[in-house]
Design a protein around this motif. Sequence first.
Motif, PDB file in Angstrom:
ATOM      1  N   GLY A   1      26.565  92.727  17.785  1.00 53.00           N
ATOM      2  CA  GLY A   1      25.962  93.900  18.423  1.00 53.00           C
ATOM      3  C   GLY A   1      24.559  93.560  18.917  1.00 53.00           C
ATOM      4  O   GLY A   1      23.992  92.515  18.588  1.00 53.00           O
ATOM      5  N   TRP A   2      24.022  94.441  19.717  1.00 50.75           N
ATOM      6  CA  TRP A   2      22.747  94.159  20.367  1.00 50.75           C
ATOM      7  C   TRP A   2      21.600  93.943  19.381  1.00 50.75           C
ATOM      8  O   TRP A   2      20.765  93.072  19.571  1.00 50.75           O
ATOM      9  CB  TRP A   2      22.390  95.292  21.335  1.00 50.75           C
ATOM     10  CG  TRP A   2      23.076  95.132  22.651  1.00 50.75           C
ATOM     11  CD1 TRP A   2      24.090  95.903  23.143  1.00 50.75           C
ATOM     12  CD2 TRP A   2      22.811  94.131  23.635  1.00 50.75           C
ATOM     13  NE1 TRP A   2      24.475  95.439  24.370  1.00 50.75           N
ATOM     14  CE2 TRP A   2      23.702  94.358  24.704  1.00 50.75           C
ATOM     15  CE3 TRP A   2      21.924  93.067  23.710  1.00 50.75           C
ATOM     16  CZ2 TRP A   2      23.717  93.562  25.840  1.00 50.75           C
ATOM     17  CZ3 TRP A   2      21.940  92.268  24.850  1.00 50.75           C
ATOM     18  CH2 TRP A   2      22.829  92.515  25.892  1.00 50.75           C
ATOM     19  N   ASP A   3      21.569  94.757  18.304  1.00 52.26           N
ATOM     20  CA  ASP A   3      20.440  94.651  17.372  1.00 52.26           C
ATOM     21  C   ASP A   3      20.347  93.243  16.807  1.00 52.26           C
ATOM     22  O   ASP A   3      19.259  92.703  16.639  1.00 52.26           O
ATOM     23  CB  ASP A   3      20.595  95.655  16.228  1.00 52.26           C
ATOM     24  CG  ASP A   3      20.370  97.062  16.744  1.00 52.26           C
ATOM     25  OD1 ASP A   3      19.899  97.180  17.907  1.00 52.26           O
ATOM     26  OD2 ASP A   3      20.674  98.018  16.014  1.00 52.26           O
ATOM     27  N   ALA A   4      21.506  92.669  16.505  1.00 55.54           N
ATOM     28  CA  ALA A   4      21.495  91.337  15.914  1.00 55.54           C
ATOM     29  C   ALA A   4      21.314  90.262  16.978  1.00 55.54           C
ATOM     30  O   ALA A   4      20.649  89.253  16.750  1.00 55.54           O
ATOM     31  CB  ALA A   4      22.803  91.109  15.164  1.00 55.54           C
TER      32      ALA A   4
ATOM     33  N   LEU B   1      28.643  90.821  21.879  1.00 60.23           N
ATOM     34  CA  LEU B   1      28.145  92.014  22.566  1.00 60.23           C
ATOM     35  C   LEU B   1      29.310  92.796  23.162  1.00 60.23           C
ATOM     36  O   LEU B   1      29.113  93.708  23.961  1.00 60.23           O
ATOM     37  CB  LEU B   1      27.162  91.596  23.663  1.00 60.23           C
ATOM     38  CG  LEU B   1      25.965  90.817  23.105  1.00 60.23           C
ATOM     39  CD1 LEU B   1      25.123  90.245  24.235  1.00 60.23           C
ATOM     40  CD2 LEU B   1      25.113  91.715  22.227  1.00 60.23           C
ATOM     41  N   GLY B   2      30.512  92.357  22.798  1.00 61.58           N
ATOM     42  CA  GLY B   2      31.687  93.104  23.244  1.00 61.58           C
ATOM     43  C   GLY B   2      32.226  92.648  24.591  1.00 61.58           C
ATOM     44  O   GLY B   2      33.043  93.331  25.184  1.00 61.58           O
ATOM     45  N   PHE B   3      31.780  91.477  25.079  1.00 59.94           N
ATOM     46  CA  PHE B   3      32.319  90.980  26.346  1.00 59.94           C
ATOM     47  C   PHE B   3      33.416  89.969  26.062  1.00 59.94           C
ATOM     48  O   PHE B   3      33.394  89.311  25.029  1.00 59.94           O
ATOM     49  CB  PHE B   3      31.206  90.345  27.188  1.00 59.94           C
ATOM     50  CG  PHE B   3      30.206  91.348  27.664  1.00 59.94           C
ATOM     51  CD1 PHE B   3      30.432  92.078  28.815  1.00 59.94           C
ATOM     52  CD2 PHE B   3      29.054  91.604  26.928  1.00 59.94           C
ATOM     53  CE1 PHE B   3      29.527  93.028  29.234  1.00 59.94           C
ATOM     54  CE2 PHE B   3      28.145  92.561  27.338  1.00 59.94           C
ATOM     55  CZ  PHE B   3      28.382  93.275  28.497  1.00 59.94           C
ATOM     56  N   PRO B   4      34.372  89.844  26.989  1.00 56.49           N
ATOM     57  CA  PRO B   4      35.452  88.895  26.736  1.00 56.49           C
ATOM     58  C   PRO B   4      34.949  87.451  26.807  1.00 56.49           C
ATOM     59  O   PRO B   4      33.849  87.203  27.287  1.00 56.49           O
ATOM     60  CB  PRO B   4      36.449  89.181  27.862  1.00 56.49           C
ATOM     61  CG  PRO B   4      35.674  89.884  28.917  1.00 56.49           C
ATOM     62  CD  PRO B   4      34.523  90.557  28.248  1.00 56.49           C
ATOM     63  N   GLY B   5      35.752  86.544  26.341  1.00 57.61           N
ATOM     64  CA  GLY B   5      35.350  85.124  26.358  1.00 57.61           C
ATOM     65  C   GLY B   5      34.930  84.727  24.957  1.00 57.61           C
ATOM     66  O   GLY B   5      34.117  85.395  24.338  1.00 57.61           O
ATOM     67  N   ARG B   6      35.526  83.630  24.458  1.00 59.51           N
ATOM     68  CA  ARG B   6      35.281  83.294  23.058  1.00 59.51           C
ATOM     69  C   ARG B   6      33.983  82.541  22.862  1.00 59.51           C
ATOM     70  O   ARG B   6      33.346  82.660  21.826  1.00 59.51           O
ATOM     71  CB  ARG B   6      36.444  82.464  22.538  1.00 59.51           C
ATOM     72  CG  ARG B   6      37.695  83.321  22.445  1.00 59.51           C
ATOM     73  CD  ARG B   6      38.808  82.573  21.793  1.00 59.51           C
ATOM     74  NE  ARG B   6      39.540  81.772  22.762  1.00 59.51           N
ATOM     75  CZ  ARG B   6      40.717  81.232  22.502  1.00 59.51           C
ATOM     76  NH1 ARG B   6      41.267  81.413  21.329  1.00 59.51           N
ATOM     77  NH2 ARG B   6      41.350  80.531  23.410  1.00 59.51           N
ATOM     78  N   ASP B   7      33.603  81.732  23.857  1.00 50.86           N
ATOM     79  CA  ASP B   7      32.429  80.893  23.653  1.00 50.86           C
ATOM     80  C   ASP B   7      31.338  81.128  24.691  1.00 50.86           C
ATOM     81  O   ASP B   7      30.354  80.386  24.719  1.00 50.86           O
ATOM     82  CB  ASP B   7      32.829  79.407  23.716  1.00 50.86           C
ATOM     83  CG  ASP B   7      33.907  79.081  22.695  1.00 50.86           C
ATOM     84  OD1 ASP B   7      33.798  79.583  21.570  1.00 50.86           O
ATOM     85  OD2 ASP B   7      34.841  78.339  23.036  1.00 50.86           O
TER      86      ASP B   7
END
Length: 751
Positions: free
Chosen positions: A280-283, A295-301
């Motif tokens: 998440g954004w805070d971390a 951040l919840g976007f696709p793509g593993r790396d």
Amino acid sequence: MRQLHPIPHGDNDSGTDLAARLRPQFAQPVILVDPDDPVIGGPQCLVPVCDRLAVIFGKCSAHHQRWIEAGRPDDVETWAKSAPANRRWLHQPRKCAITTCHRSRREHGLCHSHASRWQKQGRAGLTQWIADGGGGPPLPAGDGCRFPDCCLEAEGEAGLCDHHRNRWIRADRPPIESWLLGCATFGQDRFDLRALPLKMRLEIAYAIQCRVDERRTITRPHSIRRLLRALPGGGVPSLLDRSPDSWMAYLGFSSERGYIERRFLLDAIGYLRDLVDGVGWDAEFPRDVWLLRRLGFPGRDTRFRFTGIEPIWLRQLTKRWARWRLSTGIAVATVGADIRAITLFAQSFPALQRGPEALTRELVEVHLAHLIERFPNPKSRTGQLSSLAGLLRAARQHGWESRLSAQVDLFPEDYPRLVKGPPRALSEAVMAQLEHPCVLARFADSRGRLLARILMSTGLRVGDGARLRLDCVVRDGQGAPYLRYTNHKMRRDAFVPIDTDLAEAIAVQQQAVLDEFDDPAVLLPRPTRNPDGKVAFSTATFRGELREWLRVSDVRDELGRAVHVAPHQWRHTFGTRLINNEVPQETVRRLLDHDSHAMTSHYARLSDTTIREQWERARKVNIAGEALATDTGPLADAVWMKNNLSRAKMALPNGYCSLPLQQKCEFANACLTCPVFVTTPEFLPQHRHQLEQTQDLIAQADRNGHQRLAEMNRTVEKNLLAIIDGLTTSDGCCGGGKSCACNGKSGSNAC
Ligand code: SF4
Ligand SMILES: [Zn+2]
Ligand SMILES: [Zn+2]
Ligand SMILES: [Zn+2]
Ligand SMILES: [Zn+2]
């Protein structure tokens, strides 16, 4: 995005926390596979009595082996029907021959105790001795054997019957619970984690659970068995105790060798790191390398690296800008390119470390000069400059950095002049080849073929086309089909009229998807990592298929040169074709779902909106004079566009043709007897005029004795009368709307 809370990475803590995160199915040293699970399960072995997953040529590995041993019979199905099950392992051991005894048979058909009693009693005739009840009272009853499903009595401390105890001893007396579990699940599809250190066992179980929850990558036991065997040899209690590189070096995995296992291990480490570091954004925001998946976007790396931007103030600014851009829905790739452009700028000017004051107009000019050397292509240079300009603009707009000088900016003159390339639309000669059914048939993948057709006939952006939802076809009140899509660039839903052939091809694909998946979401599901059919076809895959298709079908331009087609060129082609067909500019703009930016289209829009309003307010009737329901909502827009398109193709003097798009009409002058003809009060003068003419014609034909001609014209006359009646007798108003003398007020007698 997974909802996780950070946990401390202490030796004891993370172990316990992981255990608490595991659902009962996964909190086991041996995880059994549910064959119905789309991630860890799968199709079952061909052999009807076998319940294992098919891993090789439709069979489990054991039955595959048996099939080879049987001499690879051609008729696998018949062979499979008679093949025995694998789990002989669990067959009941035979019991002692004495009826009352429930111990395991050891020698002479007797259990150990009865055998020694028989020996002691002088080895009398065995059959009679057994029939007589075993030379004495029954043996004392004992507990049941602990071995799964064994019905015999336990003997000795292990709690096993004699048969199973021997087997345990032959296995070198392993810890009994673990051995029993292994036996109980033997011959089933399972992830066997028993050999792993306790902590790693939880980690792997957690990774499997994450994979199951993500429902993306198929993870069957056999595909990571080798990895699970090798992990204990790593000599560490946790996956996080070695770096990914060190694991790969130890395991000897690379992108060529052990790809599936490598990917699983990397994912497992990623899941654990997400737990330890938090998501998440805070971390993630405070870090200088962002993992986009957190951040919840696709793509593993996929990562954003800000580490190359040395000046801390600029790094902070860039991060803030990147976060803002991502949250407004700008594509990850675009934001990534911005960050790279700022990194390059920062690295060119170490002086920037002194602070925002060091960013001067002169510095910008030096940067311009550097860029010319580095990026001779004006387009790439423009990209670099727009990124920098975007950052400066956002920082000023939102007051992110007060120390930035107001003079520092980029101006239109700073940008390179873009050389206009050749027109991007494809020539009709090329399009004729691409649209030819025989050429289309050579498109190997049916999904790609359909997408190509959709793009050619609707001008959609390739990303919008690839992500069409399963239920993407809607029909208007007259049954004409439209494609509903999401304009991802403008972030809105839009409609575009399509022809009936395309609608049929889409229906075929819809059925194919429904047959393949239980609850699919998209029209064109990607073929891999997509067990639910919820993930759409990738545009990269499509581009590859497109190249291959052009190669095999040998499409050539007018000069005989091989043609290269970028999907976006179809959008230009579509627009150009419409303009060439004299479709009003505003209709073209709306069909392409552009936001208008050209001032020139302003006037066109005004006039079009006016006509559109009239169309909406006007009463519409068919040839029988019956009022037609008006389509409402966003579809109404598309219906209007379609009718506008048809009008451009075939201008009718007295109304509209509501035939589905691109369907050919063979009776273009028979509209007044055609069921799809629609007309509005604006054409009343034409109808009245035509009525007069028709009545004249009828009188003439009657005079000359032309029966048939008179008959035909009577039908027209009848329809015209119905039309005029329908258009003039509603609500006390003729339906002329604002242009009518009654000023749209019903009940006034002005009409
Ligand atoms: S005859 Fe019917 S289908 Fe043909 S143009 Fe007229 S209204 Fe359209
Ligand atoms: Zn099998
Ligand atoms: Zn016995
Ligand atoms: Zn037993
Ligand atoms: Zn009126």
